[in-house]
Design an enzyme around this catalytic site. Structure first.
Site, PDB file in Angstrom:
ATOM      1  N   LEU A   1       0.769  -1.259  -0.010  1.00 20.94           N
ATOM      2  CA  LEU A   1      -0.046  -0.253  -0.123  1.00 20.94           C
ATOM      3  C   LEU A   1       0.924   1.125  -0.019  1.00 20.94           C
ATOM      4  O   LEU A   1       1.780   1.298   0.644  1.00 20.94           O
ATOM      5  CB  LEU A   1      -0.882   0.030   1.204  1.00 20.94           C
ATOM      6  CG  LEU A   1      -2.081   0.910   1.151  1.00 20.94           C
ATOM      7  CD1 LEU A   1      -3.027   0.547   0.131  1.00 20.94           C
ATOM      8  CD2 LEU A   1      -3.078   0.666   2.616  1.00 20.94           C
ATOM      9  N   ASP A   2       0.739   2.237  -0.916  1.00 17.49           N
ATOM     10  CA  ASP A   2       1.557   3.274  -1.159  1.00 17.49           C
ATOM     11  C   ASP A   2       1.873   4.123   0.262  1.00 17.49           C
ATOM     12  O   ASP A   2       0.980   4.016   0.957  1.00 17.49           O
ATOM     13  CB  ASP A   2       0.802   4.297  -2.149  1.00 17.49           C
ATOM     14  CG  ASP A   2       1.166   3.578  -3.419  1.00 17.49           C
ATOM     15  OD1 ASP A   2       1.942   2.838  -3.738  1.00 17.49           O
ATOM     16  OD2 ASP A   2       0.165   4.117  -4.575  1.00 17.49           O
ATOM     17  N   LEU A   3       2.774   4.853   0.349  1.00 15.17           N
ATOM     18  CA  LEU A   3       2.972   5.531   1.485  1.00 15.17           C
ATOM     19  C   LEU A   3       2.035   6.525   1.947  1.00 15.17           C
ATOM     20  O   LEU A   3       1.723   6.615   3.188  1.00 15.17           O
ATOM     21  CB  LEU A   3       4.365   6.416   1.115  1.00 15.17           C
ATOM     22  CG  LEU A   3       5.061   7.409   2.377  1.00 15.17           C
ATOM     23  CD1 LEU A   3       5.598   6.289   3.295  1.00 15.17           C
ATOM     24  CD2 LEU A   3       6.190   8.373   1.638  1.00 15.17           C
TER      25      LEU A   3
END
Length: 206
Positions: free
Chosen positions: A41-43
């Site tokens: 999951l992206d930052l």
């Protein structure tokens, strides 16, 4: 029987356990040796991340052949209409190809926790919320999809992966669930004898 760990990843936390730049990682929240993320999951995204200590389960969760549908609550800039939803459902053309058809619906603003870094707001520009379910995993796909129809993403929260859901967990919370993997039968090769014609010619009499 395997275990899966459901984690509500906060905003600005990496989907990994180590980082050489001093940023927050999974290690700041999870103390379960042997567990590793099955996917990412992206930052700058929040919500559900799955981890497991079972290699077979990790393969089933992350391999493209077994892609689990993922559902997101997405706050976008602008007044989304049914027209934009229809475009997203049909698939939009990105630099790396056209997206597969997706499930899209307009929703009221959901009840969510306050984000550590508040979403920017401009009184002159309204925002909308969409529920988006996709079954593929292009890089930053949801953000690029909404931008392609003129609705930049402001906040993105993943609320479900397949049958697993956040179910009220707060950022940084996690819980363990038991998963029963289907038993795979080993493939057996037919013997050469079974492929031969069972009827053999009788030897000639002298």
């Amino acid at each position: 029987m395997s275990e899966i760990l459901l984690f509500n990843k906060p905003y600005d936390v990496l989907s990994q356990f180590t980082d050489g730049q001093g940023r927050k990682t999974l290690g700041d929240y999870i103390d379960k040796p042997g567990f590793y993320p099955a996917g990412r999951l992206d930052l700058d995204s929040e919500g559900l991340l799955l981890l497991t200590d079972d290699g077979q389960l990790a393969h089933q969760l992350s391999h493209p052949r077994h892609k689990q549908p993922k559902t997101y609550w997405v706050q976008v800039e602008g007044s989304a209409t049914e027209h934009e939803c229809a475009l997203l459902r049909a698939g939009v053309l990105l630099k790396d190809g056209k997206t597969l058809p997706a499930k899209i619906q307009l929703i009221d603003e959901p009840e969510l926790w306050l984000r550590t870094n508040p979403v920017r707001s401009r009184q002159s520009i309204p925002t909308s919320w969409l529920e988006i379910t996709i079954s593929e995993g292009k890089n930053r796909q949801v953000r690029r999809m909404t931008a392609a129809v003129g609705l930049p993403t402001l906040r993105l929260v993943r609320v479900a992966i397949g049958p697993w859901q956040l179910q009220g967990m707060q950022p940084g919370d996690y819980r363990l669930e038991t998963v029963h993997l289907p038993q795979t039968k080993p493939q057996t090769r037919k013997s050469n004898q079974s492929r031969r014609n069972p009827s053999r010619k009788k030897p000639k009499q002298p």
